[in-house]
Design an enzyme around this catalytic site. Structure first.
Site, PDB file in Angstrom:
ATOM      1  N   HIS A 191       0.831  -1.209   0.000  1.00 49.76           N
ATOM      2  CA  HIS A 191       0.000   0.000   0.000  1.00 49.76           C
ATOM      3  C   HIS A 191       0.864   1.257   0.000  1.00 49.76           C
ATOM      4  O   HIS A 191       0.445   2.306  -0.460  1.00 49.76           O
ATOM      5  CB  HIS A 191      -0.984  -0.036   1.164  1.00 49.76           C
ATOM      6  CG  HIS A 191      -2.082  -1.017   0.910  1.00 49.76           C
ATOM      7  ND1 HIS A 191      -2.070  -2.293   1.399  1.00 49.76           N
ATOM      8  CD2 HIS A 191      -3.176  -0.927   0.126  1.00 49.76           C
ATOM      9  CE1 HIS A 191      -3.119  -2.934   0.956  1.00 49.76           C
ATOM     10  NE2 HIS A 191      -3.822  -2.133   0.184  1.00 49.76           N
ATOM     11  N   GLU A 200     -10.772 -10.883  -4.882  1.00 47.38           N
ATOM     12  CA  GLU A 200      -9.342 -10.741  -4.608  1.00 47.38           C
ATOM     13  C   GLU A 200      -8.779 -11.925  -3.832  1.00 47.38           C
ATOM     14  O   GLU A 200      -7.620 -11.926  -3.440  1.00 47.38           O
ATOM     15  CB  GLU A 200      -9.055  -9.418  -3.895  1.00 47.38           C
ATOM     16  CG  GLU A 200      -9.873  -9.138  -2.678  1.00 47.38           C
ATOM     17  CD  GLU A 200      -9.603  -7.761  -2.079  1.00 47.38           C
ATOM     18  OE1 GLU A 200      -8.643  -7.089  -2.470  1.00 47.38           O
ATOM     19  OE2 GLU A 200     -10.383  -7.362  -1.203  1.00 47.38           O
ATOM     20  N   ASP A 248      -4.300  -8.165  -4.320  1.00 47.48           N
ATOM     21  CA  ASP A 248      -4.426  -9.277  -3.380  1.00 47.48           C
ATOM     22  C   ASP A 248      -4.615 -10.602  -4.105  1.00 47.48           C
ATOM     23  O   ASP A 248      -4.153 -11.636  -3.623  1.00 47.48           O
ATOM     24  CB  ASP A 248      -5.593  -9.028  -2.419  1.00 47.48           C
ATOM     25  CG  ASP A 248      -5.170  -8.095  -1.302  1.00 47.48           C
ATOM     26  OD1 ASP A 248      -4.097  -8.345  -0.718  1.00 47.48           O
ATOM     27  OD2 ASP A 248      -5.884  -7.122  -1.037  1.00 47.48           O
ATOM     28  N   CYS A 256      -9.802  -3.116 -10.343  1.00 47.38           N
ATOM     29  CA  CYS A 256      -9.376  -1.918  -9.599  1.00 47.38           C
ATOM     30  C   CYS A 256      -8.007  -2.104  -8.955  1.00 47.38           C
ATOM     31  O   CYS A 256      -7.540  -1.226  -8.242  1.00 47.38           O
ATOM     32  CB  CYS A 256     -10.417  -1.517  -8.558  1.00 47.38           C
ATOM     33  SG  CYS A 256     -10.598  -2.717  -7.248  1.00 47.38           S
TER      34      CYS A 256
HETATM   35  C1  PEP Z   1      -6.478  -5.091  -4.604  1.00 50.56           C
HETATM   36  O1  PEP Z   1      -6.237  -5.925  -3.729  1.00 50.56           O
HETATM   37  O2  PEP Z   1      -6.190  -5.249  -5.806  1.00 50.56           O
HETATM   38  C2  PEP Z   1      -7.124  -3.817  -4.249  1.00 50.56           C
HETATM   39  C3  PEP Z   1      -7.516  -2.976  -5.168  1.00 50.56           C
HETATM   40  O3  PEP Z   1      -7.251  -3.521  -2.937  1.00 50.56           O
HETATM   41  P1  PEP Z   1      -6.031  -3.065  -2.017  1.00 50.56           P
HETATM   42  O4  PEP Z   1      -4.858  -2.783  -2.894  1.00 50.56           O
HETATM   43  O5  PEP Z   1      -6.470  -1.852  -1.271  1.00 50.56           O
HETATM   44  O6  PEP Z   1      -5.827  -4.255  -1.136  1.00 50.56           O
HETATM   45 MG    MG Z   2      -7.133  -5.754  -1.790  1.00 46.12          MG
END
Ligand code: PEP
Ligand code: MG
Length: 577
Positions: A194, A438, A462, A509
């Site tokens: 993140h 995910e 994920d 996403c």
């Molecule tokens: C993902 O896991 O691809 C996602 C968009 O969520 P995050 O990156 O916040 O875990």
């Molecule tokens: Mg995620």
């Protein structure tokens, strides 16, 4: 001395500026040299800081209430013992004298040595005592910072400063959003941690996994961050600098040209419309979203509203934040993801934070945590529903794997709605609820999601982590984190195909949606909704505008037949050259 370090690029572009060393956002430590004459003064400064903390701890010990648990006094005693240990109080004095460095740097260097020794201990209790050393050092640093030394302050404005850190948490990165740094580099970190995602959202060049950068670089060193190649050049000579200034101008010129596409509709060469949505962390990201021309918000990572604070945001505070985004989007879709706390996105230590877990990425994270804390979850759901009155809101639920999780979530949404109805609080009559795909289990058991939910969004960050069993935050295995692994591509392609067949809207996403190398491949799999950081959106639009869908479909079929991710990468590079 001129040298080059290699790491993993997490955010494109080139930046040239001066190093600013940080230990973490809360604990900034400069590194500078002092003249030999100043050594006694610097040592005295360190001694005074130790004295101050000794006095503080004595005061704390005297103020412990008689009915306080016994551990309390034991902790204060332990911290006093650590403070008085020669490993901490004597060694840094020698470092100052031997290396002519400032007191803060000597102290932190010694702390890192001690922490490394503790990390090697088998006994988990003793290993954890490293946190006590860090806490004691933090106290001494605070005392030192009350009497700062004189660093050579010829550094330029923030925009030309490059943050150099051992590691940064997402919470640290969030604080950096308030500054205009030119780039950042870290020793640790995976490419879709993140922290890396936040750097991308800042739109500044960034490299992670540089291993010893923070030790080797000194405050104020001239740096070139080449976020295209993942290369950091320290103290470049004049010819390298000139070459990079040229490359930087060319890159910036390309970026400026892309801005012309802001209001161009995104469609393929044949005219198939493609939706390009934005991912955001906080309402203040909206200026960048509007500048990018995004047609909606595909992912509002609401957990960032909960970070860097001691108390959870109230329902009203959340409502205000959601409404701000909804109003700014003027009727365009805003997909608010319910809390995805856990793993690397930790709450600060409040009574609400989940207890430490042995394996946080597999623990009480995201929807699992929300269902375990219904009071907190219901407050968030009410806040989102209240914001729905002001525009086009959709709820997105992270980390779903089980039918009962979906059913419980839907029941809680109904409950939140009933509460608002009874209190006659306005909210939209229909708010679509979607699920993130995910976890591989979700991708493989898709029908149970499609029967219950209004839309799907594939979280590739994920999905890759859990499919390949690679911790996305760990630079030691970052080379194995591969979006082009055939298993990952099969899962993504299958979800898109089956959702399309069932007429269930589906988006991506995760970071794959914002990687221009993958745009044609995803289009060829049938994807028509991409959600990414606004900083990436115009480059993706440019790719979409230049793509022939029939050709992309053939490409996707060819890639899906292949088992060789290296060849797939070469093929995609050639096609995108
Ligand atoms: C993902 O896991 O691809 C996602 C968009 O969520 P995050 O990156 O916040 O875990
Ligand atoms: Mg995620």
């Amino acid at each position: 001395m001129n040298f080059v370090l290699h790491g993993h690029s997490v955010s494109n572009g080139i930046t040239i500026g001066h190093a600013h060393l940080v230990s973490s956002a809360r604990l900034e430590v400069a590194h500078y040299n002092i003249p030999a004459d100043d050594v006694p003064g610097e040592v005295a400064r360190l001694d005074q800081a130790f004295e101050k903390v000794r006095a503080e701890l004595t005061e704390v010990a005297q103020q412990i209430p008689t009915n306080a648990p016994a551990e309390f006094a034991a902790f204060v005693d332990l911290h006093t013992m650590i403070l008085n240990d020669s490993a901490l109080s004597v060694e840094p004095r020698q470092l100052i004298a031997e290396t002519l460095c400032n007191a803060e740097w000597a102290l932190v260097s010694q702390m890192e040595r001690l922490v490394a020794q503790f990390e090697a201990i088998d006994d988990p209790y003793l290993r954890e005592r490293k946190a006590d050393i860090q806490q004691v050092v933090e106290r001494v640093l605070k005392a030192l910072l009350g009497h700062p030394g004189t660093a050579p302050q010829d550094l330029s404005a923030e925009g030309e400063l490059i943050v150099v850190a051992h590691d940064l948490s997402p919470a640290d990165m969030l604080l950096f959003k308030e500054h205009a740094f030119g780039g950042f580099v870290t020793d640790l970190g995976g490419v879709t941690s993140h922290t890396a995602i936040l750097a991308r959202s800042l739109g500044i060049p960034a490299i992670v996994g540089l291993h010893h950068a923070r030790q080797m670089i000194r405050e104020g060193d001239l740096l070139i961050v080449d976020g295209v190649q993942g290369v950091l050049i320290v103290d470049p000579d004049a010819s390298v600098l000139a070459e990079y200034r040229l490359r930087q101008s060319a890159f910036d010129l390309e970026r400026r040209k892309l801005k012309r596409l802001r209001s161009t509709p995104a469609k393929t060469l044949e005219g198939t419309p493609i939706e390009l949505f934005a991912n955001i962390e906080l309402p203040r990201d909206m200026a960048q979203v509007l500048e990018s021309g995004a047609q909606g918000i595909g992912l509002f990572r609401s957990e960032f509203l909960f970070m860097n604070r001691r108390q959870l945001p109230s329902e009203d505070e959340q409502f205000e934040a959601y409404r701000e985004v909804v109003l700014a989007m003027e009727g365009k879709p805003v997909t608010i993801r319910t809390l995805d706390l856990g793993a690397d996105k930790a709450l600060q230590s409040t009574a609400d934070a989940p207890a430490p877990m042995p394996n946080p990425a597999l623990g009480l994270r995201a929807i699992r945590y929300c269902l375990a804390e219904p009071k907190m979850f219901l407050a968030q759901l009410r806040a989102i529903l209240r914001a729905s009155h002001y525009g086009n809101v959709r709820i997105l639920v992270p980390m779903l794997a089980h039918i009962h999780e979906i059913d419980q979530t839907l029941a809680l949404i109904r409950q939140a709605r009933t509460t608002l109805q009874q209190a006659q609080v306005p909210h939209a009559p229909d708010v679509p609820v979607g699920g993130m795909i995910e976890i591989p289990a979700a991708a493989l058991a898709l029908p149970m999601f499609m029967r219950r939910l209004d839309f799907l969004s594939i979280g590739t960050n994920d999905l890759i982590q859990y499919t390949l069993a690679i911790d996305r935050t760990d630079d030691a295995v970052a080379h194995l984190y591969d979006p082009l692994h055939p298993a990952v591509l099969q899962l993504v392609a299958n979800v898109i195909l089956r959702a399309k067949r069932a007429d269930v809207p589906v988006a991506v996403c995760g970071e794959m949606a914002g990687d221009p190398l993958l745009t044609r491949l995803l289009l060829g799999m049938g994807l028509t909704n991409f959600s990414m950081h606004p900083a990436q959106l115009l480059e993706i639009k440019d790719r979409v505008l230049k793509t022939s869908l029939p050709e992309a479909t053939l490409l996707a079929a060819r890639v899906l037949r292949s088992n060789d991710s290296q060849r797939t990468r070469e093929l995609l590079r050639k096609l995108n050259a």
